[in-house]
Design an enzyme around this catalytic site. Structure first.
Site, PDB file in Angstrom:
ATOM      1  N   HIS A  26       0.843  -1.189   0.000  1.00  8.57           N
ATOM      2  CA  HIS A  26       0.000   0.000   0.000  1.00  8.57           C
ATOM      3  C   HIS A  26       0.885   1.248   0.000  1.00  8.57           C
ATOM      4  O   HIS A  26       1.251   1.752   1.068  1.00  8.57           O
ATOM      5  CB  HIS A  26      -0.906   0.021   1.230  1.00  8.57           C
ATOM      6  CG  HIS A  26      -1.847  -1.138   1.313  1.00  8.57           C
ATOM      7  ND1 HIS A  26      -1.428  -2.416   1.636  1.00  8.57           N
ATOM      8  CD2 HIS A  26      -3.189  -1.216   1.137  1.00  8.57           C
ATOM      9  CE1 HIS A  26      -2.469  -3.227   1.642  1.00  8.57           C
ATOM     10  NE2 HIS A  26      -3.545  -2.533   1.340  1.00  8.57           N
ATOM     11  N   HIS A 261      -3.947   2.927  -3.497  1.00  9.74           N
ATOM     12  CA  HIS A 261      -4.205   2.516  -2.114  1.00  9.74           C
ATOM     13  C   HIS A 261      -3.586   1.169  -1.794  1.00  9.74           C
ATOM     14  O   HIS A 261      -2.820   1.052  -0.845  1.00  9.74           O
ATOM     15  CB  HIS A 261      -5.718   2.470  -1.858  1.00  9.74           C
ATOM     16  CG  HIS A 261      -6.070   2.108  -0.441  1.00  9.74           C
ATOM     17  ND1 HIS A 261      -5.994   0.818   0.034  1.00  9.74           N
ATOM     18  CD2 HIS A 261      -6.491   2.855   0.592  1.00  9.74           C
ATOM     19  CE1 HIS A 261      -6.353   0.800   1.313  1.00  9.74           C
ATOM     20  NE2 HIS A 261      -6.665   2.024   1.669  1.00  9.74           N
TER      21      HIS A 261
END
Length: 663
Positions: A26, A261
């Site tokens: 991430h 993300h």
């Protein structure tokens, strides 16, 4: 000389490079929080990279643990023992840089995070432990416990219910030593969050009793610094700094979207990001001036040395308190532990009281509390039912510290808070609820086991025997479910002696949590020999041998059903069937014994019947396919406990019939 922006960009570069090399991770959160991290770690965080366990360090928790490359970058850059070779193995087998930060792997990681909401809840526990220790040890002109807990959290943490539970309690406690930074980037895995998260978060936290600083530009160093300075001045409330950020900041094509993300940027976008932020260095290369700008070793050594001088002065004036502080922070048991607890167990065994094991547990707590000043007890609004308090405890009242906590109806919050307390050190937390409600707190209990933390759960109303509340409150599968958690020791004691031993073993188990599964109803009492008392510690033992020492069948029982096994032994004898009675209060502990001992208790070749008021499948590992289980594989009913035991076949007649069916 490196600029502050260079220092922040080093986080961005390391994070995107490590995620790209792993092709997993991430990058968005580390890239979006880089400036916040630089302000906190370089200008406010009190820590020493050369001694990650310094007692008075500030604690830092990355609640949004999916952004783990943020903390790994910070630990590496500031000088912790986390070399670049470890960064390069991010998310690979046996790397210290696990996919989510794991306690015990990388030095400086204070707690395992990743299940969202638990990090901020752990942080409440850290801050509470600091407040309790400060109240107990600090003296006028001697503040030896004086540090903050800082926590980063994201939108996901804000949505998870456990964060609401813990944050509300933090406001009630007035934890001015807790400062949280909300990474308000408006993005989660599914995309822009306005379709599913429209809370007025600032007002919500204000209503909890927090000091809230809204609308801080999370990419403006000075604005962030002013917010931190303002938060540190508020000593009677926890603070929430709401930082507006851009997820994946620096990425020209993916910043501000969920595309950065939870997945690598891709080689082309990594190259474009390098160009966009002016980072001219190869992957995993950090220039010396950036390292120099980040290094925390000299500042950390100076801060710890100053504290050591303070502690030396404290120790000179309060030698007993100083010795006690060092003992508790090391996690050592008191010197008089064995003699005191041996005497307690002996006294309980000699008294032979017929009690509910929840009452026997309260008696054990009352006996242990004067020996263990580090005890911090509590209950999730069930103190009078769990029997978790005693006269030795001072109840927390609003913002006044004590060593007994009313958590309110917040089981999951309680579990996560206790994890933070245990991790902080200096306190030994236990908390109570109804056994069935461990389903609300299970993930927090699992995290305690994962992190090898000594947390004790007092779980009462353990079976259909709790009676009239009915199937919603009657555990059937719950005990076995807890037994399946690795490193969770589950004890279901039969009476006051086994309960006392279970409590002592739980306190001595410094590398794992313990669940004490206790009855509402009275249980019978059987006096033990000294040898049997020692064998209780092995998790299972022969409570009553078959006549002549050669058994036709072995009855294995736990909890209140041990009495049923003993009564069945008498009835079986009348039919010329010789039964050995094995009490097995902890299957987990028994499973760790050597094979010779296990064979001495459960003799090979002898048929076995288990008796426990819970699901039967669990017991196949002990009774085999040729044995039988007296249990319950349906939900319960609403009726008095005695009537339910009879209705579901927990009778001598049914046990005898079951034994005869396999012989």
């Amino acid at each position: 000389m490196a600029t502050r922006q260079d220092l922040a960009n080093a986080i961005r570069a390391l994070s995107m490079d490590a995620v790209q090399k792993a092709n997993s991770g991430h990058p968005g959160a580390p890239m979006g929080m880089a400036e916040i991290a630089e302000v906190l770690w370089n200008h406010h965080l009190q820590h020493n990279p050369s001694n990650p366990n310094w007692a008075n360090r500030d604690r830092f928790i990355l609640s949004n643990g999916h952004g783990s490359m943020l903390i790994y970058s910070l630990l590496h850059l500031t000088g912790y023992d986390l070399p670049m070779d470890e960064i390069k193995t991010f998310r690979q087998l046996h790397s210290k840089c696990a996919g989510h930060p794991e306690y015990g792997y990388a030095p400086g990681v204070e707690t395992t995070t990743g299940p969202l909401g638990q990090g901020i809840s752990n942080a409440v526990g850290f801050a509470m432990a600091e407040k309790l220790l400060a109240n107990q040890f600090n003296k006028p002109n001697h503040k030896i416990v004086d540090h903050h807990t800082y926590v980063f959290l994201g939108d996901g943490c804000m949505m998870e219910g456990v964060s609401h539970e813990a944050s509300a309690l933090a406001g009630t406690w007035g934890l001015g030593n807790l400062i949280a930074f909300w990474d308000d980037n408006g993005i989660s895995i599914d995309g822009h969050i306005e379709g599913w998260y429209t809370d007025d978060t600032a007002k919500r936290f204000e209503s909890y009793g927090w000091h809230v600083i809204p609308n801080v530009d999370g990419h403006d160093f000075e604005a962030i610094n002013k917010a931190v300075e303002a938060a540190k001045k508020i000593t009677d409330k926890p603070s929430l700094i709401c930082c507006k950020t851009i997820i994946g900041k620096g990425s020209p094509n993916k910043s501000g979207s969920h595309d950065c993300h939870g997945s690598a940027l891709g080689d082309a976008e990594v190259a474009a990001t390098r160009e966009a932020i002016g980072w001219k260095h190869d992957p995993f290369v950090i220039p010396e001036d950036v390292y120099a700008g980040w290094s925390g070793k000299d500042k950390g050594a100076k801060a710890e040395a100053e504290w050591n001088d303070k502690f030396a002065a404290y120790e000179k004036e309060f030698p007993d308190l100083a010795a006690e502080f060092k003992r508790r922070m090391k996690g050592d048991l008191p010197k008089n532990w064995k003699a005191s607890t041996d005497a307690m167990i002996k006294s309980v065994n000699e008294k032979g009281e017929v009690l509910a094991t929840r009452k026997a547990s309260q008696n054990a707590i009352a006996a242990l509390a004067p020996i263990l000043p580090e005890f911090v007890g509590g209950s999730a609004d069930l103190t009078g039912s769990n029997l978790t308090s005693c006269s030795s405890f001072q109840h927390v009242s609003g913002k006044t510290p004590g060593n007994y906590i009313s958590y309110g109806v917040r089981e999951f919050g309680m579990a996560a808070i206790m994890n933070g307390m245990a991790l902080h050190g200096g306190v030994l937390p236990f908390g109570g609820t109804f056994h069935i409600f461990t389903d609300y707190m299970k993930n927090g209990m699992r995290m305690a086991a994962l992190m090898k933390q000594r947390v004790i759960y007092v779980l009462t109303h353990d079976s259909i025997g709790q009676g009239e509340d009915g199937p919603t409150h009657q555990p059937i599968e719950t005990t076995s479910g807890l037994r399946y958690i690795p490193r969770m020791d589950v004890w279901r004691p039969a009476d006051s002696t086994e309960t006392a031993v279970a409590w002592v073993v739980a306190v001595e188990s410094i590398h794992n949590p313990t669940s004490l599964v206790l009855s509402r109803q009275n249980t019978s009492f059987t006096k033990r020999t000294d040898a049997q008392i020692d064998l209780i510690r092995k998790g299972a033992y022969v409570l009553a041998e078959a006549e002549g020492g050669k058994a036709d069948v072995i009855l294995i029982a736990t909890g209140s059903e041990v009495d049923l096994a003993l009564k069945s032994q008498v009835a079986l004898k009348e039919q010329n069937i010789k039964a050995r009675i094995v009490s097995m209060p902890s299957t987990n502990v028994f499973d760790r014994q050597d094979q010779a001992y296990k064979d001495s208790v459960l003799t090979k070749g002898v048929k076995r019947v288990s008796i426990e008021a819970g699901i039967t499948d669990f017991w196949r590992k002990y009774i085999g396919l040729d044995g039988a289980a007296v249990g319950i594989d349906t939900f319960g009913e609403s009726a008095p406990g005695g009537a339910l035991f009879k209705h579901f076949g927990f009778t001598v007649e049914n046990v005898v019939s079951t034994v005869k069916s396999i012989l």
